[in-house]
Design a protein around this motif. Structure first.
Motif, PDB file in Angstrom:
ATOM      1  N   UNK A 110       7.687   8.675   3.837  1.00 42.81           N
ATOM      2  CA  UNK A 110       7.558   9.773   4.804  1.00 42.81           C
ATOM      3  C   UNK A 110       7.542   9.279   6.243  1.00 42.81           C
ATOM      4  N   UNK A 111       7.143   8.015   6.448  1.00 44.24           N
ATOM      5  CA  UNK A 111       7.105   7.451   7.796  1.00 44.24           C
ATOM      6  C   UNK A 111       8.412   6.760   8.188  1.00 44.24           C
ATOM      7  N   UNK A 112       9.409   6.828   7.293  1.00 41.04           N
ATOM      8  CA  UNK A 112      10.702   6.219   7.587  1.00 41.04           C
ATOM      9  C   UNK A 112      10.813   4.760   7.204  1.00 41.04           C
TER      10      UNK A 112
ATOM     11  N   UNK B 197       0.348 -12.726   9.804  1.00 42.43           N
ATOM     12  CA  UNK B 197       1.000 -12.422   8.527  1.00 42.43           C
ATOM     13  C   UNK B 197       1.383 -10.946   8.493  1.00 42.43           C
ATOM     14  N   UNK B 198       2.666 -10.672   8.339  1.00 47.89           N
ATOM     15  CA  UNK B 198       3.166  -9.316   8.169  1.00 47.89           C
ATOM     16  C   UNK B 198       3.518  -9.134   6.701  1.00 47.89           C
ATOM     17  N   UNK B 199       2.716  -8.357   5.991  1.00 52.60           N
ATOM     18  CA  UNK B 199       2.857  -8.196   4.558  1.00 52.60           C
ATOM     19  C   UNK B 199       1.580  -8.613   3.856  1.00 52.60           C
ATOM     20  N   UNK B 200       1.279  -7.952   2.738  1.00 53.58           N
ATOM     21  CA  UNK B 200       0.021  -8.245   2.038  1.00 53.58           C
ATOM     22  C   UNK B 200       0.207  -8.299   0.527  1.00 53.58           C
ATOM     23  N   UNK B 201       1.426  -8.563   0.071  1.00 49.69           N
ATOM     24  CA  UNK B 201       1.695  -8.626  -1.358  1.00 49.69           C
ATOM     25  C   UNK B 201       1.524 -10.025  -1.926  1.00 49.69           C
ATOM     26  N   UNK B 202       2.093 -10.228  -3.112  1.00 49.19           N
ATOM     27  CA  UNK B 202       1.961 -11.506  -3.795  1.00 49.19           C
ATOM     28  C   UNK B 202       2.549 -12.665  -3.013  1.00 49.19           C
TER      29      UNK B 202
ATOM     30  N   UNK C 182      -4.388 -13.293  10.829  1.00 47.15           N
ATOM     31  CA  UNK C 182      -4.425 -11.853  11.092  1.00 47.15           C
ATOM     32  C   UNK C 182      -3.312 -11.211  10.268  1.00 47.15           C
ATOM     33  N   UNK C 183      -3.671 -10.243   9.424  1.00 54.15           N
ATOM     34  CA  UNK C 183      -2.715  -9.649   8.502  1.00 54.15           C
ATOM     35  C   UNK C 183      -2.525  -8.171   8.798  1.00 54.15           C
ATOM     36  N   UNK C 184      -1.255  -7.751   8.746  1.00 60.35           N
ATOM     37  CA  UNK C 184      -0.935  -6.323   8.850  1.00 60.35           C
ATOM     38  C   UNK C 184       0.046  -5.949   7.764  1.00 60.35           C
ATOM     39  N   UNK C 185      -0.213  -4.816   7.137  1.00 63.13           N
ATOM     40  CA  UNK C 185       0.777  -4.126   6.319  1.00 63.13           C
ATOM     41  C   UNK C 185       0.510  -2.639   6.487  1.00 63.13           C
ATOM     42  N   UNK C 186       1.504  -1.793   6.230  1.00 63.07           N
ATOM     43  CA  UNK C 186       1.361  -0.371   6.566  1.00 63.07           C
ATOM     44  C   UNK C 186       0.213   0.344   5.865  1.00 63.07           C
ATOM     45  N   UNK C 187      -0.154  -0.087   4.654  1.00 62.45           N
ATOM     46  CA  UNK C 187      -1.233   0.563   3.917  1.00 62.45           C
ATOM     47  C   UNK C 187      -2.546  -0.158   4.182  1.00 62.45           C
TER      48      UNK C 187
ATOM     49  N   UNK D 101      -6.667  -4.671   3.805  1.00 63.73           N
ATOM     50  CA  UNK D 101      -8.088  -4.961   3.687  1.00 63.73           C
ATOM     51  C   UNK D 101      -8.372  -5.770   2.418  1.00 63.73           C
ATOM     52  N   UNK D 102      -7.721  -5.400   1.320  1.00 64.48           N
ATOM     53  CA  UNK D 102      -7.905  -6.141   0.069  1.00 64.48           C
ATOM     54  C   UNK D 102      -7.400  -7.572   0.205  1.00 64.48           C
ATOM     55  N   UNK D 103      -6.270  -7.735   0.873  1.00 64.50           N
ATOM     56  CA  UNK D 103      -5.715  -9.066   1.118  1.00 64.50           C
ATOM     57  C   UNK D 103      -6.702  -9.906   1.914  1.00 64.50           C
TER      58      UNK D 103
END
Length: 378
Positions: free
Chosen positions: A81-83, A146-151, A170-175, A180-182
């Motif tokens: 929805x955010x593109x 870090x951009x991304x918080x997956x495996x 410092x980590x950012x991902x859209x969710x 936070x979990x990362x």
């Protein structure tokens, strides 16, 4: 013959070993002690009107082992929805995946093992990125954006900590919940401060090492965010903005990523996220696939990539460690390690090491080698 699953790999493989065996294999390429074939994908229409079947494979050989890594996916390219535009995949149903490494002895051609590729795949990519950090980043690199918080973002950060004294990520991902979990998991695992931040800009600002680890089909940061002295690394081809290429003072490739083949309607470089793609289906069905990478400088080992950026034609890892290229020569330089090219060799190097450890530890499920042999000449 062994079947080695992801639990076995987790128990047998350390990131330090993963980095070490890759470096050793890469240094053998110039003398013929190691060989590799880059990743090639084959696409065929699937049952989904918005997706495609993709088969991917890559091969490598070193130190008595040959490996082919094979993966079977249904690929889609959803927009939220955010593109946000990403690549998604599964095998049979969402949440399940099929990726295998077939390991063979080059000494007598004997099949040795099937290895699930999930854990090993994450390790070898993170370890490959860390090789670039080890040889190109400033020795006093302490902070990561870090951009991304997956495996993959998890193994990347673990690998960085193996080669540099990382103190803050410092980590950012859209969710928000994912980042936070990362932060909670990785700070506990690595014993460093991992801080979730609200924007990509904040994650990148003021760090020594910029790492993008996403499945995005579009750039996840702006080129003018890159600061003097940074080292930059990535996971996907499309997550880096085109203008970033002209910011890099030093570019080193892991290895030769492309294949010297003439492109046609049925063979295309950089279609979707594929380095090289053979494409089946009708002309109408082929429209489901994303167009070729609109960032020409990030495509394969294209002339645009070779010639752009500062410093002329781009060396590879073997040039760097042999002294043919200088790498970083000042604190102010911006360096970039292109972490693609030797994928097949990574699987023979790391897969061979895992197999040896499995034999020593008596792990893995034994199956008769005779099942894979025959008395009819092929």
């Amino acid at each position: 013959m062994l079947i080695i699953n992801n639990d076995d790999v987790t128990a047998l493989l350390t990131m330090a070993d993963c980095i070490r065996v890759q470096e050793a294999a890469f240094t053998q390429l110039p003398t013929g002690g190691a060989m590799h074939r880059p990743r090639i994908d084959m696409y065929m229409p699937c049952d989904r009107p918005d997706g495609y079947f993709r088969w991917g494979s890559m091969e490598g050989a070193n130190d008595g082992y040959f490996a082919i890594r094979m993966k079977s996916d249904i690929i889609t390219w959803p927009r939220d929805a955010d593109g946000l535009w990403t690549e998604d995949k599964y095998c049979r149903e969402p949440g399940t995946y099929c990726g295998l490494i077939f390991l063979i002895s080059t000494r007598n051609a004997e099949p040795l093992a099937f290895i699930n590729d999930g854990v090993l795949q994450h390790f070898r990519v993170g370890g490959g990125a860390a090789i670039g950090v080890k040889h190109l980043s400033r020795p006093d690199t302490h902070t990561v954006g870090m951009l991304g918080s997956g495996g993959m973002a998890r193994t990347f950060l673990e690998a960085f900590c193996c080669v540099r004294d990382i103190k803050l990520c410092k980590v950012f991902s859209p969710t928000a919940a994912n980042r936070e979990a990362y932060a909670a998991e990785m700070s506990q695992k690595l014993g460093i401060e991992v801080r979730a931040v609200a924007t990509a800009r904040e994650a990148v600002r003021g760090v020594d090492l910029l790492s993008s680890c996403t499945d995005s089909m579009a750039p996840v940061y702006d080129a003018d965010w890159i600061e003097t002295g940074m080292h930059v690394t990535n996971l996907g081809r499309r997550e880096i903005p085109e203008a970033a290429i002209d910011r890099f003072d030093v570019i080193v490739r892991q290895g030769a990523a492309g294949l010297p083949m003439r492109q046609s309607e049925r063979y295309q470089v950089e279609r979707g996220q594929s380095p090289g793609a053979y494409i089946g289906g009708t002309v109408e069905e082929m429209k489901r696939l994303p167009e070729k990478n609109p960032q020409p400088g990030m495509g394969g080992d294209s002339p645009e990539f070779a010639d752009r950026g500062r410093g002329g034609d781009k060396p590879d890892f073997a040039d760097l460690v042999s002294g043919k290229c200088a790498g970083r020569t000042s604190r102010d330089q911006i360096t970039f390690y292109r972490n693609v090219g030797n994928q097949g060799l990574q699987f023979s190097a790391v897969g061979g090491w895992v197999y040896e450890q499995a034999v020593k530890a008596e792990r893995g499920r034994k199956i008769p080698t005779a099942w894979f042999l025959q008395d009819i000449r092929d």
